[in-house]
Design a protein around this motif. Structure first.
Motif, PDB file in Angstrom:
ATOM      1  N   ILE A  27       0.804  -1.216   0.000  1.00 47.37           N
ATOM      2  CA  ILE A  27       0.000   0.000   0.000  1.00 47.37           C
ATOM      3  C   ILE A  27       0.844   1.277   0.000  1.00 47.37           C
ATOM      4  O   ILE A  27       0.297   2.375  -0.008  1.00 47.37           O
ATOM      5  N   GLY A  28       2.159   1.145  -0.012  1.00 49.75           N
ATOM      6  CA  GLY A  28       3.031   2.301  -0.161  1.00 49.75           C
ATOM      7  C   GLY A  28       3.128   3.217   1.044  1.00 49.75           C
ATOM      8  O   GLY A  28       3.739   4.287   0.957  1.00 49.75           O
ATOM      9  N   VAL A  29       2.561   2.825   2.174  1.00 55.07           N
ATOM     10  CA  VAL A  29       2.552   3.683   3.357  1.00 55.07           C
ATOM     11  C   VAL A  29       3.951   3.780   3.960  1.00 55.07           C
ATOM     12  O   VAL A  29       4.662   2.777   4.083  1.00 55.07           O
ATOM     13  N   VAL A  30       4.334   5.001   4.328  1.00 58.47           N
ATOM     14  CA  VAL A  30       5.632   5.253   4.955  1.00 58.47           C
ATOM     15  C   VAL A  30       5.451   5.212   6.469  1.00 58.47           C
ATOM     16  O   VAL A  30       4.650   5.959   7.034  1.00 58.47           O
ATOM     17  N   HIS A  31       6.191   4.338   7.127  1.00 58.86           N
ATOM     18  CA  HIS A  31       6.108   4.228   8.586  1.00 58.86           C
ATOM     19  C   HIS A  31       6.842   5.384   9.273  1.00 58.86           C
ATOM     20  O   HIS A  31       7.801   5.941   8.720  1.00 58.86           O
ATOM     21  N   PRO A  32       6.442   5.725  10.501  1.00 63.68           N
ATOM     22  CA  PRO A  32       7.141   6.758  11.284  1.00 63.68           C
ATOM     23  C   PRO A  32       8.428   6.187  11.881  1.00 63.68           C
ATOM     24  O   PRO A  32       8.507   5.866  13.071  1.00 63.68           O
ATOM     25  N   LEU A  33       9.466   6.080  11.051  1.00 62.44           N
ATOM     26  CA  LEU A  33      10.692   5.395  11.463  1.00 62.44           C
ATOM     27  C   LEU A  33      11.394   6.097  12.620  1.00 62.44           C
ATOM     28  O   LEU A  33      11.866   5.431  13.548  1.00 62.44           O
ATOM     29  N   GLU A  34      11.496   7.405  12.554  1.00 60.71           N
ATOM     30  CA  GLU A  34      12.204   8.113  13.621  1.00 60.71           C
ATOM     31  C   GLU A  34      11.609   7.786  14.987  1.00 60.71           C
ATOM     32  O   GLU A  34      12.322   7.476  15.939  1.00 60.71           O
ATOM     33  N   GLU A  35      10.286   7.881  15.066  1.00 56.62           N
ATOM     34  CA  GLU A  35       9.616   7.630  16.341  1.00 56.62           C
ATOM     35  C   GLU A  35       9.773   6.180  16.781  1.00 56.62           C
ATOM     36  O   GLU A  35      10.019   5.896  17.955  1.00 56.62           O
ATOM     37  N   VAL A  92      13.517   6.953  -0.884  1.00 53.92           N
ATOM     38  CA  VAL A  92      13.450   7.747   0.344  1.00 53.92           C
ATOM     39  C   VAL A  92      14.851   7.767   0.946  1.00 53.92           C
ATOM     40  O   VAL A  92      15.453   6.704   1.146  1.00 53.92           O
ATOM     41  N   PRO A  93      15.429   8.923   1.228  1.00 49.90           N
ATOM     42  CA  PRO A  93      16.798   8.980   1.752  1.00 49.90           C
ATOM     43  C   PRO A  93      16.947   8.188   3.056  1.00 49.90           C
ATOM     44  O   PRO A  93      16.125   8.300   3.955  1.00 49.90           O
ATOM     45  N   LEU A  94      18.015   7.405   3.139  1.00 52.32           N
ATOM     46  CA  LEU A  94      18.302   6.636   4.343  1.00 52.32           C
ATOM     47  C   LEU A  94      19.512   7.185   5.094  1.00 52.32           C
ATOM     48  O   LEU A  94      19.854   6.697   6.155  1.00 52.32           O
ATOM     49  N   ASP A  95      20.163   8.184   4.523  1.00 53.70           N
ATOM     50  CA  ASP A  95      21.263   8.853   5.204  1.00 53.70           C
ATOM     51  C   ASP A  95      20.685   9.694   6.341  1.00 53.70           C
ATOM     52  O   ASP A  95      19.815  10.534   6.114  1.00 53.70           O
ATOM     53  N   PRO A  96      21.133   9.494   7.590  1.00 51.81           N
ATOM     54  CA  PRO A  96      20.542  10.219   8.715  1.00 51.81           C
ATOM     55  C   PRO A  96      20.807  11.721   8.703  1.00 51.81           C
ATOM     56  O   PRO A  96      20.236  12.452   9.493  1.00 51.81           O
ATOM     57  N   SER A  97      21.648  12.203   7.777  1.00 53.59           N
ATOM     58  CA  SER A  97      21.801  13.648   7.641  1.00 53.59           C
ATOM     59  C   SER A  97      20.635  14.243   6.859  1.00 53.59           C
ATOM     60  O   SER A  97      20.507  15.449   6.735  1.00 53.59           O
ATOM     61  N   GLN A  98      19.784  13.349   6.319  1.00 51.56           N
ATOM     62  CA  GLN A  98      18.611  13.774   5.587  1.00 51.56           C
ATOM     63  C   GLN A  98      17.377  13.163   6.238  1.00 51.56           C
ATOM     64  O   GLN A  98      17.463  12.200   6.975  1.00 51.56           O
ATOM     65  N   ALA A  99      16.181  13.725   5.956  1.00 52.78           N
ATOM     66  CA  ALA A  99      14.955  13.079   6.418  1.00 52.78           C
ATOM     67  C   ALA A  99      14.839  11.751   5.692  1.00 52.78           C
ATOM     68  O   ALA A  99      15.261  11.618   4.559  1.00 52.78           O
ATOM     69  N   PRO A 100      14.219  10.694   6.321  1.00 51.83           N
ATOM     70  CA  PRO A 100      13.571  10.758   7.616  1.00 51.83           C
ATOM     71  C   PRO A 100      14.431  10.283   8.788  1.00 51.83           C
ATOM     72  O   PRO A 100      13.928  10.165   9.884  1.00 51.83           O
ATOM     73  N   LEU A 101      15.697   9.975   8.568  1.00 53.01           N
ATOM     74  CA  LEU A 101      16.513   9.416   9.645  1.00 53.01           C
ATOM     75  C   LEU A 101      17.663  10.356   9.982  1.00 53.01           C
ATOM     76  O   LEU A 101      18.635  10.461   9.241  1.00 53.01           O
ATOM     77  N   ARG A 102      17.580  11.046  11.094  1.00 54.35           N
ATOM     78  CA  ARG A 102      18.628  11.965  11.522  1.00 54.35           C
ATOM     79  C   ARG A 102      19.330  11.381  12.753  1.00 54.35           C
ATOM     80  O   ARG A 102      18.727  10.655  13.535  1.00 54.35           O
TER      81      ARG A 102
END
Length: 372
Positions: A147-155, A178-188
C-alpha cells in the motif's frame, strides 16, 4: 504492454546491464575469475565487487558496512535469526519477516506481531506498550510494499532505543527513493537503524542480489549460511561480480530528487484518472509510486484477464496466486471482500504520463463493464 508493477520488480537500468555484461566473462576473457581467488583475475573481480559495495554504501547512513546477500529476504532472515532477545514487528510486514516467527520461536524467543493504524502506519502506542527488557529487536518497514505507506521510522527507532532494543529496517521499497542517510529526512542522528535490508531489483538492478547494511553500533550476528565465510565471515558463498557490478551501477544511477518529482506527477495523474476508486492506506504518508485502490464488487481476476496489456497486481507479488486476501489490507481493517476487490499500480523512473492515461482507460472501461 504497459508495466505498472514497480513494487514487484523494476526494469533493469541500461547502464546496470552494461556493467554486468563485462563480468559475465567467456572463456576468452579475463573477467570470469572467482573474486575470492588470490591471482590477478580473482583480484580484478574482487575490485569490481568492492567498487559496487562502495556504491551501495553511498545510499546508506555513514559508517557501518555492507554485506552482499542473495536478496532482502536473506538479509532480513540473517538478522531475525542471528540476533538475541525477543522480536517485535508489525502486522503489515513482508512475509520475509512474518514467516520467521516459527524459526524465532524455535530458538526460545518470543515473536510478537503488533497492529497498525487504519491508515497503515505503525501503531507506536502498541510498540511502547510491548517494549520489555527482553525485547532485543524491532523489525519495521520503511515503505510498505502493498500500500506504499511510509512508517514513522524516527519515532519507532526512538522507542526501540529507549527500551534497549536494536532496529532492523526493511528498506526494499524505500532504497533509492526515500533517503536513508541520517543527515537527511527521515533518519537523523542518532536515529539510524542498526540493520537495513535492501534488494537490487527494486532499484533497476539485477534480480538475485541484495545487501544487509550493518550499523557501527550493531551487536554481533550469527551467520545464517555456513561455509567459506566470504562476506566478513557472516555470509558464505562465492559472490557474482556481474550481479554486484549491476547492483552498484544501479545505485550510482539513483537520482532521488528527480525521481520523486517525476513520480509525484504520475501520482497526480493516476489519482485523477481513478478518482472514483477508494484509496487503501494513507494518502499523506506514502510513497507516491504506489497506488493501491479498490472498487466495490470488483472481480479482480476478471479485470486482469480483460486488461492483459497492462501489467499490474492484485496484491503483493510475493503472495499472488495464494487465493488468500492480502494480510496487509486485512490489517488496515478492510473486509475480505474489500481486500479481494483491490488492485495495486506501481510506477517509477521509466513510466510516462501516457502509460498512466492508457492504463487507466483500459482498467476503468473493464471495471465499468463488470457493473453493467
Amino acid at each position: 504492454m504497459i508495466y505498472l508493477d514497480y513494487q514487484a520488480t523494476t526494469p533493469l537500468a541500461p547502464q546496470a546491464r552494461e556493467a554486468m555484461l563485462r563480468w559475465l566473462g567467456g572463456p576468452d576473457s579475463d573477467t570470469f575469475g572467482n573474486p575470492h581467488s588470490p591471482h590477478r583475475m580473482g583480484r580484478m573481480a574482487a575490485a569490481a565487487i568492492e567498487a559496487a559495495r562502495e556504491n551501495v554504501a553511498a545510499l546508506m547512513p555513514p559508517g557501518g558496512r555492507v554485506v552482499f546477500t542473495s536478496g532482502a529476504t536473506e538479509a532480513l532472515n540473517t538478522v531475525l535469526l542471528g540476533t538475541g532477545g525477543d522480536v517485535l514487528t508489525f502486522a503489515t510486514e513482508h512475509a520475509a519477516v512474518l514467516d520467521c516467527a516459527r524459526a524465532v520461536a524455535a530458538q526460545g524467543r518470543r515473536f510478537t506481531v503488533l497492529p497498525v493504524l487504519l491508515d497503515g502506519r505503525a501503531d507506536l502506542e502498541a510498540l511502547k506498550a510491548a517494549m520489555t527488557p527482553q525485547v532485543g529487536l524491532v523489525a519495521i518497514m520503511a515503505v510498505n510494499n502493498e500500500i506504499g505507506v511510509v512508517h514513522p521510522l524516527e519515532e519507532a527507532i526512538a522507542i526501540a532505543r529507549a527500551g534497549g532494543a536494536q532496529v532492523l529496517v526493511d528498506a526494499v521499497q524505500a532504497f533509492g527513493r526515500v533517503p536513508l542517510d541520517p543527515s537527511q529526512a527521515p533518519l537523523r542522528p542518532p536515529l539510524a537503524p542498526d540493520y537495513i535490508a535492501v534488494s537490487a531489483h527494486k532499484i533497476h538492478g539485477p534480480k538475485g542480489i541484495g545487501a544487509l547494511w550493518i550499523g557501527p553500533d550493531a551487536g554481533p550476528l550469527q551467520p545464517l549460511l555456513h561455509g567459506g565465510g566470504q562476506e566478513a565471515s557472516l555470509r558464505s558463498g562465492t559472490l557474482s561480480p556481474a550481479l554486484c557490478a549491476g547492483f552498484g551501477v544501479a545505485c550510482r544511477a539513483v537520482d532521488t530528487e528527480r525521481e520523486m518529482f517525476h513520480v509525484k506527477h504520475l501520482w497526480n495523474v493516476a489519482r485523477e484518472a481513478f478518482a472514483d476508486w477508494e484509496l487503501n492506506g494513507s494518502a499523506e504518508h506514502r510513497w507516491p509510486g504506489n497506488l493501491n485502490i479498490r472498487r466495490e464488487g470488483l472481480d479482480v481476476a476478471r479485470l486482469m484477464s480483460d486488461c492483459r496489456q497492462v501489467m499490474f497486481s492484485a496484491g503483493s507479488a510475493c503472495a499472488s496466486g495464494s487465493g488468500r486476501p492480502s494480510h496487509v489490507l486485512r490489517a488496515i481493517g478492510l473486509s475480505e471482500a474489500q481486500a479481494k476487490s483491490s488492485i495495486r499500480l506501481g510506477f517509477g523512473r521509466y513510466t510516462n504520463e501516457d502509460d498512466i492515461v492508457a492504463a487507466a482507460a483500459a482498467i476503468n472501461a473493464a471495471a465499468r463493464s463488470q457493473a453493467s
